[in-house]
Design an enzyme around this catalytic site. Sequence first.
Site, short mmCIF file in Angstrom:
data_model
loop_
_atom_site.label_atom_id
_atom_site.label_comp_id
_atom_site.label_asym_id
_atom_site.label_seq_id
_atom_site.Cartn_x
_atom_site.Cartn_y
_atom_site.Cartn_z
CG ASP A 61 26.05 -22.81 -36.07
OD1 ASP A 61 25.77 -23.91 -35.52
OD2 ASP A 61 26.54 -21.75 -35.80
CB VAL A 62 24.86 -28.39 -35.36
CG1 VAL A 62 25.75 -29.33 -36.10
CG2 VAL A 62 25.54 -27.74 -34.31
CG ASN A 88 32.12 -35.16 -32.77
OD1 ASN A 88 32.57 -35.36 -31.73
ND2 ASN A 88 32.76 -34.08 -33.51
CE1 TYR A 156 30.15 -30.99 -22.88
CE2 TYR A 156 30.21 -32.16 -21.05
CZ TYR A 156 30.33 -32.00 -22.43
OH TYR A 156 31.05 -33.02 -22.85
CE LYS A 160 27.69 -33.45 -24.65
NZ LYS A 160 27.84 -33.71 -26.31
#
Length: 251
Positions: A61-62, A88, A156, A160
């Site tokens: 898990d990142v 990604n 989100y 980003k």
Amino acid sequence: MSTELKVAVITGASSGIGKATAVALAKAGWSLVLFARRADALRETQAQCPHPDKVLLVPGDVTNEQQVIDLFQTAVQHFGRVDLLFNNAGISHSAAPLDEMSLATFQNVVDVNLIGSFICTREAMKVFKSQSPPGGRIINNGSIAAHAPRPHAVAYTATKHAVLGLTRATALDGRAFGITCTQIDIGNAHTEMAAGHQVGALQPDGSMRAEGTFDVQHVADAIVHIAGLPLDVTVLNFNIMATTMPFVGRG
């Protein structure tokens, strides 16, 4: 640039853009270290690569710092070096007005999209600086949302935008060490995450409208091209999207 003995670490490699990119890089001759939470799905990605023996699977898990540290240590122990990190892994959230979004939802998106990308970037840069020859390339999966938001997508969108800052800071801090960084901003590639846009996506005027999508293979091919450039060439930002996507003039 020859891809002989070139090693790529790909997060979120179990589906969508990560899976397509893994297969494309493998076909181009890269050795791969694939990282995602679902070990069974990682095995499916590996099975589609032309040389599965050159693909190392590391479930994890990142958002788990130690697991990311172990990821890069394992990559170096197995292949001897790392040449590319494709950041990604990422998640979205159900559409919700800003004032109705829970802190837990917002923090979860931040943890995956931003904190996870930071941890992976930090560990990749440690490897890039220490290996011989030094240097390497990082590609961050950004989004059209890094430049223009969709309605009811605050978490989100915020993450980003933050990844764009991470990309630029990484490019600057890596410049003296042969480390480059790219942000690829993708609009409506046909993946599980974007499939609903073909049915109807909320527009700024409150209407629901079907949006065009495009084959994710074009994203993978673009990443293979960027990854193959010499390290004295940087593609800072790369935008690829469906021609009919409402981005230019959105809102």
